[in-house]
Design a protein around this motif. Structure first.
Motif, mmCIF file in Angstrom:
data_model
loop_
_atom_site.group_PDB
_atom_site.id
_atom_site.type_symbol
_atom_site.label_atom_id
_atom_site.label_comp_id
_atom_site.label_asym_id
_atom_site.label_seq_id
_atom_site.Cartn_x
_atom_site.Cartn_y
_atom_site.Cartn_z
ATOM 1 N N GLY A 1 0.814 -1.208 0.000
ATOM 2 C CA GLY A 1 0.000 0.000 0.000
ATOM 3 C C GLY A 1 0.847 1.257 0.000
ATOM 4 O O GLY A 1 0.518 2.250 -0.670
ATOM 5 N N ARG A 2 1.948 1.240 0.730
ATOM 6 C CA ARG A 2 2.848 2.399 0.735
ATOM 7 C C ARG A 2 3.558 2.549 -0.603
ATOM 8 O O ARG A 2 3.749 3.663 -1.094
ATOM 9 N N ALA A 3 3.950 1.416 -1.188
ATOM 10 C CA ALA A 3 4.648 1.460 -2.475
ATOM 11 C C ALA A 3 3.757 2.030 -3.575
ATOM 12 O O ALA A 3 4.260 2.586 -4.559
ATOM 13 N N ALA A 4 2.448 1.894 -3.417
ATOM 14 C CA ALA A 4 1.527 2.440 -4.406
ATOM 15 C C ALA A 4 1.428 3.959 -4.310
ATOM 16 O O ALA A 4 0.965 4.613 -5.250
ATOM 17 N N LEU A 5 1.865 4.519 -3.183
ATOM 18 C CA LEU A 5 1.764 5.968 -2.970
ATOM 19 C C LEU A 5 3.086 6.699 -3.119
ATOM 20 O O LEU A 5 3.103 7.901 -3.394
ATOM 21 N N ALA A 6 4.199 6.011 -2.896
ATOM 22 C CA ALA A 6 5.507 6.676 -2.910
ATOM 23 C C ALA A 6 6.570 5.711 -3.365
ATOM 24 O O ALA A 6 6.422 4.491 -3.207
ATOM 25 N N ASP A 7 7.653 6.260 -3.923
ATOM 26 C CA ASP A 7 8.734 5.380 -4.355
ATOM 27 C C ASP A 7 9.577 4.951 -3.154
ATOM 28 O O ASP A 7 9.399 5.449 -2.036
ATOM 29 N N ALA A 8 10.487 4.045 -3.386
ATOM 30 C CA ALA A 8 11.261 3.441 -2.299
ATOM 31 C C ALA A 8 12.075 4.477 -1.531
ATOM 32 O O ALA A 8 12.193 4.399 -0.301
ATOM 33 N N SER A 9 12.642 5.457 -2.238
ATOM 34 C CA SER A 9 13.469 6.462 -1.565
ATOM 35 C C SER A 9 12.625 7.328 -0.636
ATOM 36 O O SER A 9 13.061 7.687 0.470
ATOM 37 N N ALA A 10 11.400 7.690 -1.050
ATOM 38 C CA ALA A 10 10.523 8.498 -0.207
ATOM 39 C C ALA A 10 10.083 7.722 1.024
ATOM 40 O O ALA A 10 10.005 8.273 2.123
ATOM 41 N N ILE A 11 9.804 6.435 0.843
ATOM 42 C CA ILE A 11 9.402 5.593 1.974
ATOM 43 C C ILE A 11 10.557 5.461 2.965
ATOM 44 O O ILE A 11 10.366 5.554 4.185
ATOM 45 N N ASP A 12 11.753 5.265 2.438
ATOM 46 C CA ASP A 12 12.930 5.138 3.302
ATOM 47 C C ASP A 12 13.208 6.454 4.029
ATOM 48 O O ASP A 12 13.520 6.461 5.226
ATOM 49 N N TRP A 13 13.077 7.570 3.315
ATOM 50 C CA TRP A 13 13.286 8.892 3.929
ATOM 51 C C TRP A 13 12.308 9.111 5.072
ATOM 52 O O TRP A 13 12.691 9.563 6.154
ATOM 53 N N GLN A 14 11.036 8.787 4.845
ATOM 54 C CA GLN A 14 10.036 8.974 5.885
ATOM 55 C C GLN A 14 10.344 8.115 7.111
ATOM 56 O O GLN A 14 10.247 8.585 8.251
ATOM 57 N N HIS A 15 10.727 6.874 6.869
ATOM 58 C CA HIS A 15 11.026 5.957 7.971
ATOM 59 C C HIS A 15 12.183 6.481 8.818
ATOM 60 O O HIS A 15 12.091 6.538 10.052
ATOM 61 N N ARG A 16 13.260 6.896 8.167
ATOM 62 C CA ARG A 16 14.442 7.349 8.909
ATOM 63 C C ARG A 16 14.189 8.689 9.594
ATOM 64 O O ARG A 16 14.647 8.903 10.725
ATOM 65 N N PHE A 17 13.461 9.578 8.924
ATOM 66 C CA PHE A 17 13.137 10.863 9.544
ATOM 67 C C PHE A 17 12.318 10.643 10.808
ATOM 68 O O PHE A 17 12.613 11.219 11.861
ATOM 69 N N HIS A 18 11.286 9.813 10.713
ATOM 70 C CA HIS A 18 10.415 9.586 11.861
ATOM 71 C C HIS A 18 11.162 8.912 13.002
ATOM 72 O O HIS A 18 11.067 9.344 14.159
ATOM 73 N N LYS A 19 11.892 7.876 12.700
ATOM 74 C CA LYS A 19 12.572 7.122 13.756
ATOM 75 C C LYS A 19 13.649 7.951 14.437
ATOM 76 O O LYS A 19 13.807 7.895 15.667
ATOM 77 N N PHE A 20 14.398 8.711 13.662
ATOM 78 C CA PHE A 20 15.508 9.457 14.258
ATOM 79 C C PHE A 20 15.035 10.727 14.957
ATOM 80 O O PHE A 20 15.365 10.969 16.120
ATOM 81 N N PHE A 21 14.267 11.557 14.267
ATOM 82 C CA PHE A 21 13.952 12.886 14.791
ATOM 83 C C PHE A 21 12.684 12.957 15.624
ATOM 84 O O PHE A 21 12.588 13.795 16.535
ATOM 85 N N VAL A 22 11.693 12.120 15.338
ATOM 86 C CA VAL A 22 10.358 12.333 15.887
ATOM 87 C C VAL A 22 9.966 11.321 16.945
ATOM 88 O O VAL A 22 9.569 11.693 18.067
ATOM 89 N N ASP A 23 10.043 10.056 16.642
ATOM 90 C CA ASP A 23 9.430 9.016 17.467
ATOM 91 C C ASP A 23 9.865 9.090 18.933
ATOM 92 O O ASP A 23 11.033 8.885 19.260
ATOM 93 N N GLY A 24 8.922 9.393 19.806
ATOM 94 C CA GLY A 24 9.172 9.424 21.241
ATOM 95 C C GLY A 24 9.793 10.695 21.777
ATOM 96 O O GLY A 24 9.723 10.955 22.990
ATOM 97 N N LYS A 25 10.393 11.503 20.908
ATOM 98 C CA LYS A 25 11.136 12.673 21.409
ATOM 99 C C LYS A 25 10.217 13.776 21.912
ATOM 100 O O LYS A 25 10.520 14.448 22.911
#
Length: 397
Positions: A42-66
């Motif tokens: 479902g995610r691949a249908a909305l964004a390419d692999a680089s955008a999905i990877d960018w979102q994952h790393r941005f969220h995990k590093f900068f946002v999640d729990g902070k």
């Protein structure tokens, strides 16, 4: 060393609260938009692999729990500051504080059960009711309890639960699913399809079963203990702010920044790899230190960047109003009974939407506070807190 004026200290706290509110919205938008519920296909249908990877790393590093860390810390600091002010006026500070927190609990329960199941106000209020049990402790004892609850208890708890094979959610996730099915949910595992439903039964089954699910997640992540520990750390910070000995102690702030980055950066880099969660060691070890580094950097930059950072003080002074408004806006945009956009937006779209909503809230908050002393919900909260003959005299002018 000259102390920072009290007005400047309060504005800094408001601005940091506004900054935290933005971060919490960036975290919550993953749930509101449905991105969190989508399969890999479902995610691949909305964004390419680089955008999905960018979102994952941005969220995990900068946002999640902070940012819930920052908000919890500010809640504890607010308790200490409020108690100090009320005590100086000769008021029964603890009684007024408990009344204030009970009203917050009521607001949170309405929000959680009628608007959005991901509400955080109920947890803050419940932990806030426990804070007075610690308020007579020394600074050293507060820091010890804080470290115990933030690090030792979750790490020991995860190891114990895993070794014993116990359900970390205490069966609440399964209970939530049973409640959802009983109330009309067709496939509780498919959150996007569920939220796209336009019928009353779809919404009702979601909103009634959701809080049970959310509390299961909080048990699994050991967030309840961590939030209390972070609030205790906030109490220590509030004492130092009240005495004027924290914001002027730039050596301490630099140490917090350096230590937070030294621990938080490598741990959170590790957290971006694979499908790790808040019970994995990079999050357990690195989330709070990096959040404290955010706070220290904010405080260090404040004297020279106050004109820029100060804009966050407007939404920060109306944090309750803005937090609740974010929920209402998002369910109207994304849920099926509204515009039904859940599960259709790629990361660039839903992050842009969150930033745009926050910008509008910032501008509206600035305009509102030119004409009113507080936001609408803050005024209602204050009125309930200081109503009655016993507390009215203690209300600040």
């Amino acid at each position: 060393m000259q102390q920072a004026p009290a007005k400047d200290r309060i504005q800094l706290v408001d601005a940091l609260r506004g900054f935290a509110l933005l971060g919490i919205f960036l975290a919550n938008i993953l749930i509101f938009s449905g991105w969190e519920f989508l399969t890999d296909a479902g995610r691949a249908a909305l964004a390419d692999a680089s955008a999905i990877d960018w979102q994952h790393r941005f969220h995990k590093f900068f946002v999640d729990g902070k940012f819930y860390t920052l908000f919890s810390m500010l809640f504890g600091a607010g308790f200490a500051l409020q108690l100090e002010r009320l005590t100086q006026r000769g008021a029964d500070g603890l009684r007024i504080y408990r009344r204030r927190v009970l009203i917050l609990l009521g607001i949170g329960l309405v929000h959680q059960w009628l608007i959005w199941d991901g509400d955080i106000l109920v947890l803050y209020a419940l932990m806030g009711l426990i804070l007075p049990a610690f308020h007579r402790l020394s600074d050293r004892a507060l820091l010890a309890w804080s470290a115990l609850l933030i690090f030792a208890v979750p790490i020991a708890g995860v190891l114990t639960v895993n070794a014993a094979g116990w359900p970390p959610d205490a069966g609440l996730l399964a209970l939530s699913e049973r409640v959802a099915v009983a109330l009309g949910a067709v496939n509780p595992q498919d959150g996007v399809t569920w939220l796209r439903r336009t019928d009353f039964d779809g919404w009702f089954s979601w909103v009634m079963s959701g809080p049970i699910y959310s509390w299961g997640i909080r048990l699994m992540s050991w967030r309840i203990f961590k939030v209390l520990g972070i609030m205790l750390l906030g109490m220590w910070i509030g004492r130092r702010v009240a005495s004027g000995s924290l914001l002027n102690d730039r050596r301490l702030l630099w140490r917090v920044l350096a230590g937070g980055l030294l621990i938080g950066v490598p741990a959170n880099v590790a957290y971006t790899y694979g499908k790790q969660w808040q019970t994995d060691w990079p999050s357990l070890i690195g989330t709070v230190p990096l959040a404290l580094a955010y706070a220290a950097a904010f405080a260090l930059a404040w004297p020279r960047a106050q004109r820029v950072l100060g804009i966050f003080s407007f939404p920060g002074r109306m944090a309750l109003t803005n937090y609740l408004t974010q929920s209402i806006i998002c369910i109207l945009v994304f849920y099926g009974f509204g515009l039904g956009q859940v599960g259709y937006w790629p990361p660039a779209a839903f992050y842009t939407f969150a930033l745009a909503v926050f910008l509008v809230q910032l501008l509206l908050s600035r305009w509102w506070l030119r004409h009113h002393a507080q936001g609408p919900m803050e005024a209602l909260w204050r009125r309930g807190t200081y109503s009655g003959r016993v507390t009215r005299a203690a209300a600040p002018g």
